[in-house]
Design an enzyme around this catalytic site. Sequence first.
Site, PDB file in Angstrom:
ATOM      1  N   THR A  18       9.069 -31.028 106.039  1.00 12.17           N
ATOM      2  CA  THR A  18       9.027 -30.181 104.858  1.00 12.17           C
ATOM      3  C   THR A  18       9.459 -30.970 103.622  1.00 12.17           C
ATOM      4  O   THR A  18       9.030 -30.704 102.515  1.00 12.17           O
ATOM      5  CB  THR A  18       9.952 -28.966 105.044  1.00 12.17           C
ATOM      6  N   ARG A  22      14.422 -37.245 106.947  1.00 12.33           N
ATOM      7  CA  ARG A  22      15.822 -36.855 107.157  1.00 12.33           C
ATOM      8  C   ARG A  22      16.260 -37.265 108.546  1.00 12.33           C
ATOM      9  O   ARG A  22      15.590 -36.958 109.529  1.00 12.33           O
ATOM     10  CB  ARG A  22      15.997 -35.347 106.999  1.00 12.33           C
ATOM     11  N   SER A 113      19.691 -32.592 101.290  1.00 13.40           N
ATOM     12  CA  SER A 113      19.779 -31.233 100.778  1.00 13.40           C
ATOM     13  C   SER A 113      21.014 -30.482 101.278  1.00 13.40           C
ATOM     14  O   SER A 113      22.133 -30.934 101.064  1.00 13.40           O
ATOM     15  CB  SER A 113      18.488 -30.490 101.113  1.00 13.40           C
ATOM     16  N   HIS A 114      20.791 -29.376 101.979  1.00 11.74           N
ATOM     17  CA  HIS A 114      21.883 -28.504 102.406  1.00 11.74           C
ATOM     18  C   HIS A 114      22.504 -28.947 103.731  1.00 11.74           C
ATOM     19  O   HIS A 114      23.430 -28.313 104.213  1.00 11.74           O
ATOM     20  CB  HIS A 114      21.338 -27.086 102.551  1.00 11.74           C
ATOM     21  N   LYS A 126      13.446 -39.118  99.888  1.00 11.17           N
ATOM     22  CA  LYS A 126      12.207 -38.422  99.562  1.00 11.17           C
ATOM     23  C   LYS A 126      11.569 -39.138  98.379  1.00 11.17           C
ATOM     24  O   LYS A 126      12.270 -39.595  97.479  1.00 11.17           O
ATOM     25  CB  LYS A 126      12.560 -36.983  99.186  1.00 11.17           C
ATOM     26  N   ASP A 277      23.164 -25.856  96.434  1.00 12.73           N
ATOM     27  CA  ASP A 277      23.267 -26.642  97.664  1.00 12.73           C
ATOM     28  C   ASP A 277      23.564 -28.118  97.392  1.00 12.73           C
ATOM     29  O   ASP A 277      23.849 -28.514  96.260  1.00 12.73           O
ATOM     30  CB  ASP A 277      21.988 -26.493  98.500  1.00 12.73           C
ATOM     31  N   ASP A 279      21.904 -30.867  97.026  1.00 12.51           N
ATOM     32  CA  ASP A 279      21.184 -31.615  95.992  1.00 12.51           C
ATOM     33  C   ASP A 279      20.843 -30.749  94.782  1.00 12.51           C
ATOM     34  O   ASP A 279      20.105 -31.190  93.890  1.00 12.51           O
ATOM     35  CB  ASP A 279      19.924 -32.267  96.560  1.00 12.51           C
ATOM     36  N   ASP A 281      19.091 -27.964  94.308  1.00 16.97           N
ATOM     37  CA  ASP A 281      17.815 -27.289  94.054  1.00 16.97           C
ATOM     38  C   ASP A 281      17.807 -25.842  94.555  1.00 16.97           C
ATOM     39  O   ASP A 281      16.923 -25.070  94.201  1.00 16.97           O
ATOM     40  CB  ASP A 281      16.617 -28.078  94.614  1.00 16.97           C
ATOM     41  N   ARG A 282      18.801 -25.467  95.356  1.00 17.88           N
ATOM     42  CA  ARG A 282      18.841 -24.077  95.845  1.00 17.88           C
ATOM     43  C   ARG A 282      19.833 -23.247  95.045  1.00 17.88           C
ATOM     44  O   ARG A 282      20.724 -23.790  94.403  1.00 17.88           O
ATOM     45  CB  ARG A 282      19.261 -24.051  97.308  1.00 17.88           C
ATOM     46  N   THR A 344       5.395 -23.341 103.398  1.00 22.38           N
ATOM     47  CA  THR A 344       6.791 -23.653 103.110  1.00 22.38           C
ATOM     48  C   THR A 344       6.931 -25.081 102.563  1.00 22.38           C
ATOM     49  O   THR A 344       6.305 -26.002 103.062  1.00 22.38           O
ATOM     50  CB  THR A 344       7.611 -23.509 104.417  1.00 22.38           C
ATOM     51  N   GLU A 363      10.990 -19.535  97.064  1.00 21.43           N
ATOM     52  CA  GLU A 363      10.983 -19.527  98.522  1.00 21.43           C
ATOM     53  C   GLU A 363      12.138 -18.663  99.004  1.00 21.43           C
ATOM     54  O   GLU A 363      13.190 -18.594  98.362  1.00 21.43           O
ATOM     55  CB  GLU A 363      11.183 -20.936  99.070  1.00 21.43           C
ATOM     56  N   SER A 365      14.161 -19.311 101.124  1.00 20.10           N
ATOM     57  CA  SER A 365      15.289 -20.153 101.502  1.00 20.10           C
ATOM     58  C   SER A 365      16.162 -20.493 100.299  1.00 20.10           C
ATOM     59  O   SER A 365      16.697 -21.590 100.212  1.00 20.10           O
ATOM     60  CB  SER A 365      14.764 -21.425 102.152  1.00 20.10           C
ATOM     61  N   LYS A 376      12.479 -27.019  92.879  1.00 22.96           N
ATOM     62  CA  LYS A 376      13.251 -25.803  92.675  1.00 22.96           C
ATOM     63  C   LYS A 376      14.556 -26.195  91.992  1.00 22.96           C
ATOM     64  O   LYS A 376      14.944 -27.356  92.018  1.00 22.96           O
ATOM     65  CB  LYS A 376      13.476 -25.077  93.996  1.00 22.96           C
ATOM     66  N   ARG A 496      12.625 -20.424 113.164  1.00 21.05           N
ATOM     67  CA  ARG A 496      12.938 -19.453 112.116  1.00 21.05           C
ATOM     68  C   ARG A 496      12.074 -18.211 112.331  1.00 21.05           C
ATOM     69  O   ARG A 496      10.859 -18.313 112.505  1.00 21.05           O
ATOM     70  CB  ARG A 496      12.645 -20.040 110.733  1.00 21.05           C
TER      71      ARG A 496
HETATM   72  C1  VG1 Z   1      13.653 -25.561 104.623  1.00 19.71           C
HETATM   73  C2  VG1 Z   1      13.269 -24.261 103.948  1.00 19.71           C
HETATM   74  C3  VG1 Z   1      12.158 -24.517 102.950  1.00 19.71           C
HETATM   75  C4  VG1 Z   1      12.601 -25.596 101.954  1.00 19.71           C
HETATM   76  C5  VG1 Z   1      13.048 -26.839 102.688  1.00 19.71           C
HETATM   77  C6  VG1 Z   1      13.629 -27.880 101.752  1.00 19.71           C
HETATM   78  O1  VG1 Z   1      12.553 -26.069 105.325  1.00 19.71           O
HETATM   79  O2  VG1 Z   1      12.883 -23.299 104.892  1.00 19.71           O
HETATM   80  O3  VG1 Z   1      11.832 -23.314 102.307  1.00 19.71           O
HETATM   81  O4  VG1 Z   1      11.545 -25.930 101.094  1.00 19.71           O
HETATM   82  O5  VG1 Z   1      14.053 -26.510 103.648  1.00 19.71           O
HETATM   83  O6  VG1 Z   1      14.734 -27.353 101.093  1.00 19.71           O
HETATM   84  P1  VG1 Z   1      12.357 -25.870 106.906  1.00 19.71           P
HETATM   85  O7  VG1 Z   1      11.132 -26.639 107.260  1.00 19.71           O
HETATM   86  O8  VG1 Z   1      13.611 -26.384 107.557  1.00 19.71           O
HETATM   87  O9  VG1 Z   1      12.219 -24.401 107.129  1.00 19.71           O
HETATM   88  V1  VG1 Z   1      15.980 -28.351 100.503  1.00 19.71           V
HETATM   89  O10 VG1 Z   1      16.951 -27.491  99.562  1.00 19.71           O
HETATM   90  O11 VG1 Z   1      15.483 -29.669 101.055  1.00 19.71           O
HETATM   91  O12 VG1 Z   1      15.424 -29.394  99.434  1.00 19.71           O
HETATM   92 CO    CO Z   2      18.173 -28.720  98.527  1.00 18.43          CO
END
Ligand code: VG1
Ligand code: CO
Length: 543
Positions: A18, A22, A113-114, A126, A277, A279, A281-282, A344, A363, A365, A376, A496
């Site tokens: 996605t 990672r 990210s998170h 990325k 979160d 980074d 973006d959330r 997604t 999204e 999420s 985001k 999920r």
């Molecule tokens: C998750 C979320 C998705 C989001 C992605 C990256 O992906 O469900 O909506 O875009 O994380 O978010 P997945 O494939 O685990 O469901 V983050 O804050 O990387 O940048």
């Molecule tokens: Co993030």
Amino acid sequence: MTILTMPTTPFDGQKPGTSGLRKKVKVFQQPNYSENFIQSVFDVVEGKEGALLVIGGDGRFHNRTVIQQAVRMAAANGFGKVLVGQGGILSTPAASNVIRQYGAIGGLVLSASHNPGGPDEDFGIKYNVSNGGPAPEKITEAIYDRTTTIDRWLTVEAADIDLDAIGTVEVGGMSVEVIDSVADYAALMEALFDFDAIRGMADGGFTLAFDAMSAVTGPYAHEIFEGRLGFAPGTVRNGTPLEDFGHHHPDPNLVHAKELYDLMMSAAAPDFGAASDGDGDRNLIIGKGIFITPSDSLAMLAANAHLAKGYAGGLKGIARSMPTSAAADRVAEALGISCFETPTGWKFFGNLLDAGMATICGEESAGTGSDHVREKDGIWAVLLWLNILAIRQVPAKALAQDHWARFGRNYYARHDYEALSTDKANALIAELTAALPALPATAHGPLVVAAADSFSYADPVDGSVSANQGLRVMFEGGSRIVFRLSGTGTEGATLRVYLERYEPAGGTLDAETPDMLADLIAAADAIAGIVRHTGRTAPDVVT
Ligand code: VG1
Ligand code: CO
């Protein structure tokens, strides 16, 4: 300057998920590993000779090491200049802005990210392209292909640069400028939102709690909320980025931001609560006494965005990821604009934003954003909420109730089953995929299946098709269950399950979500055999 050619061999570059590559930090620390991935990216980037590259990350453990590696490799690969955030810090939306503002060819965004950080936790790399957004699938696939054939990486011999000193230095004949991580981003926010109105609200006693979760948004939040908007010192909690996020998951949901949630539900609650979160973006939005689901937040922001100066001209369209609830669709309908349903991952919004077909995206999420950048943006979402509340002069709870009374309410939850064995998770998806054609017209408790499919997306701009983006079971009356496997985990598989029930205006609008979703939860297990396949009787995380 001598370019060193380091021999190497193909490596586990991971099929594009996605959001970039990672892995555990220990994996990135292996000899050649990070270098192989960065070189695979550079080998795919066309026109890099003399071009500008942006590098920044969320400050997690290993961030500084990879930045130094990447700077030397950029010099060896012929880039003309690199911009780096001070201390190696750039939130993902700030990196997107820097790429766009300075006309960079692209950028390396270092983050998982998170996901948690630290020597035994996660890291990620990325690549974002020149529009500031995550590389589209054809590029991530080319990068992956390159990881399967790579035989050398390029670097120069040069000392580490001082990442903390603003200014320009030279590395292997290439210039590297360390820039203020916050200034350009804060200026962009001031251009979009009515800071005077928000400041007036703060002066009038409106209080805010923003939890930066010891992650990247701390410096941005201090400057914007406390510095420019005049919220009291202490408004920003956990505002210093830590390499291990203080041992927490920097994931702004009701599980990992529980302290904020408890505060917002207590008698001592400030007027508005939010978190972001790892980074940046959330976003998590909690009004006094009310959690706003990300899907609802998208719809409510879209319905009111015109109240902020950056969106005063109205929205061109709304886009949401497929598992996100259909709350935003009703707003789009009322506004007479299109609503796009994408797979997604933020990369699927890029073309719609570039083409001027959508202005706001979201999204389920906890991701919301607009055409101001191509990621985001957590702080942006909080500011848009504050701007709207400052103009409408109502508490968040009243705004939400008013919204549901007008559009109806999409009760919504996501159930995550984490660290499953990959075989079991794949078996569940394979079996359910095979069962989809026979599902329509079957009854599951009071729910009758109206349609079932595997979601496939044809990009309306470039026509590219992305198949197998999640299994959808739609019920009569607008309820829905979606099943998909996460593409961002680093341990086994995560299933999920997304549950959604629509109650029209005039229906039951103030019930508890678990009660409203009970039939759907039972149907999800009956249809997919979650317990049978995974042995799990309850999800690990409910958001
Ligand atoms: C998750 C979320 C998705 C989001 C992605 C990256 O992906 O469900 O909506 O875009 O994380 O978010 P997945 O494939 O685990 O469901 V983050 O804050 O990387 O940048
Ligand atoms: Co993030």
